[in-house]
Write an enzyme that holds these catalytic residues in place. Structure first.
Site, PDB file in Angstrom:
ATOM      1  N   CYS B  87      39.570  37.853  38.627  1.00 22.29           N
ATOM      2  CA  CYS B  87      39.449  39.318  38.614  1.00 22.29           C
ATOM      3  C   CYS B  87      38.275  39.765  39.489  1.00 22.29           C
ATOM      4  O   CYS B  87      38.342  39.681  40.702  1.00 22.29           O
ATOM      5  CB  CYS B  87      39.329  39.811  37.162  1.00 22.29           C
ATOM      6  SG  CYS B  87      39.579  41.583  36.980  1.00 22.29           S
ATOM      7  N   HIS B 196      43.737  36.838  34.037  1.00 25.39           N
ATOM      8  CA  HIS B 196      42.638  36.127  33.379  1.00 25.39           C
ATOM      9  C   HIS B 196      43.083  34.879  32.620  1.00 25.39           C
ATOM     10  O   HIS B 196      43.417  34.968  31.430  1.00 25.39           O
ATOM     11  CB  HIS B 196      41.975  37.083  32.378  1.00 25.39           C
ATOM     12  CG  HIS B 196      41.154  38.146  33.010  1.00 25.39           C
ATOM     13  ND1 HIS B 196      39.782  38.083  33.120  1.00 25.39           N
ATOM     14  CD2 HIS B 196      41.529  39.309  33.597  1.00 25.39           C
ATOM     15  CE1 HIS B 196      39.340  39.169  33.739  1.00 25.39           C
ATOM     16  NE2 HIS B 196      40.374  39.933  34.041  1.00 25.39           N
ATOM     17  N   GLU B 198      41.225  32.619  31.410  1.00 24.97           N
ATOM     18  CA  GLU B 198      40.281  32.271  30.331  1.00 24.97           C
ATOM     19  C   GLU B 198      40.627  32.950  29.009  1.00 24.97           C
ATOM     20  O   GLU B 198      40.135  32.555  27.956  1.00 24.97           O
ATOM     21  CB  GLU B 198      38.837  32.591  30.753  1.00 24.97           C
ATOM     22  CG  GLU B 198      38.415  34.044  30.641  1.00 24.97           C
ATOM     23  CD  GLU B 198      38.880  34.921  31.796  1.00 24.97           C
ATOM     24  OE1 GLU B 198      39.845  34.555  32.488  1.00 24.97           O
ATOM     25  OE2 GLU B 198      38.284  36.001  31.983  1.00 24.97           O
TER      26      GLU B 198
END
Lengths: 82, 235
Positions: B87, B196, B198
């Site tokens: 991002c 994302h 994560e």
């Protein structure tokens, strides 16, 4: 004190979402006569003393390298404003 | 050996701690790094996390890309270290010219947050080798300035050389040209993407799947890939 003004605009061929949002507001307000709004950036670089050729060259360099991203924007002006 | 993966915190980073957790979930050791230093602390790989560094002033990622540590990041990239930009981290990689093109405000002008389907277009990078070519994965996406753009010549080169790492599947959430969600460099060690990974590494906190709510952990593959890439070099 002299100021070097750097103007940066989004590239003409790219969508300018901010400008489009303002165009939309104009339409709602009944503001007519403007077919397009495009939003750019103005940077004012204040100079202590005289604007030398070297300083103007440095302003042009940072305008290209830092103040704009050549993929999405064009530097449309680097001018001295007294 | 335990692989050590650094996560650089910039002023305005938001997902640095999430990235550290994800690294731990994947079986590596996270190392917190600071933008103002020149010390990568001998890590094996790097993550540039998401957020709004410097409030997105000037351009997203632009000022962070000029941070002291970024010169060290560029050196590490040149030496082949696996580097992932997520991002805002992707925006930094683009601003630092480690990946080509630019990211602009979403074409529909809204911030978007959704669980996003992606197609893995290149499964031979340091961050994608745990996937198969063409595999579909789901990870969260959340951005306001995620519209990927580049000139036609650059886009054709990216396609021709297999440098598109991920493409949006189903819906293009932000007007990205050619549905590009993420890129890799030629060497395959530097990868950046808007979604994302994560946030999809821990059961109970990921995207919904057919099996169970919030059970999606497709993001783990990114970190497993990097761990394998580091191990391969060490072997």
């Amino acid at each position: 004190m002299p100021t070097i003004v750097v103007d940066v605009m989004p590239k003409a061929e790219l969508l300018d979402p901010q400008g489009k949002a303002v165009s939309g507001a104009f339409a709602r307000l009944g503001v007519a006569g403007f077919s397009q709004v495009r939003i750019g950036k103005r940077f004012e670089l204040t100079v202590d003393g005289e604007v030398t050729d070297e300083l103007l060259a440095e302003a042009r360099r940072v305008a290209e390298d830092v103040l704009s991203n050549s993929v999405i924007e064009d530097v449309v002006g680097v001018e001295v404003a007294e | 050996m335990t692989v050590r993966i650094g996560v650089i915190t910039f002023p305005g980073s938001l997902d640095d701690r999430d990235a550290q957790r994800a690294i731990r979930h994947a079986g590596a050791e996270p190392v917190a790094l600071w933008h103002g230093s020149h010390d990568l602390e001998d890590v094996d790989a790097l993550v540039l996390p998401g957020g709004f560094s410097y409030g997105d002033y000037l351009r997203s990622g632009a000022i962070a890309a000029l941070s002291p540590i970024m010169s060290d990041v560029k050196d590490a990239a040149a030496h082949g270290m696996p580097i992932l930009g997520i991002c805002n981290g992707f925006q930094m990689l683009v601003e630092a010219h480690l990946l080509p093109g630019g990211l602009i405000r979403n074409d529909h002008r809204h911030f978007v947050r959704r669980d996003q389907r992606l197609t893995v277009e290149n499964a031979s990078t340091a961050w994608t080798s745990a996937f198969t070519q063409g595999q579909e994965i789901v990870i969260p996406l959340k951005n306001g300035e995620g519209g990927y753009i580049a000139g036609d010549e650059t886009l054709d080169r990216l396609e021709g050389e297999g440098l598109v790492a991920f493409r949006y599947a189903g819906v293009n959430p932000n007007g990205s040209l050619r549905d590009i969600a993420g890129l890799t460099n030629e060497r395959g060690n530097v990868v950046g993407l808007m979604p994302h990974p994560e946030h999809a590494t821990e059961p109970g906190f990921g995207p919904d799947t057919a099996a169970a709510m919030r059970s999606g952990v497709d993001g783990l593959g990114f970190f497993h890939s990097a761990i394998a890439a580091v191990a391969a070099v060490a072997a």
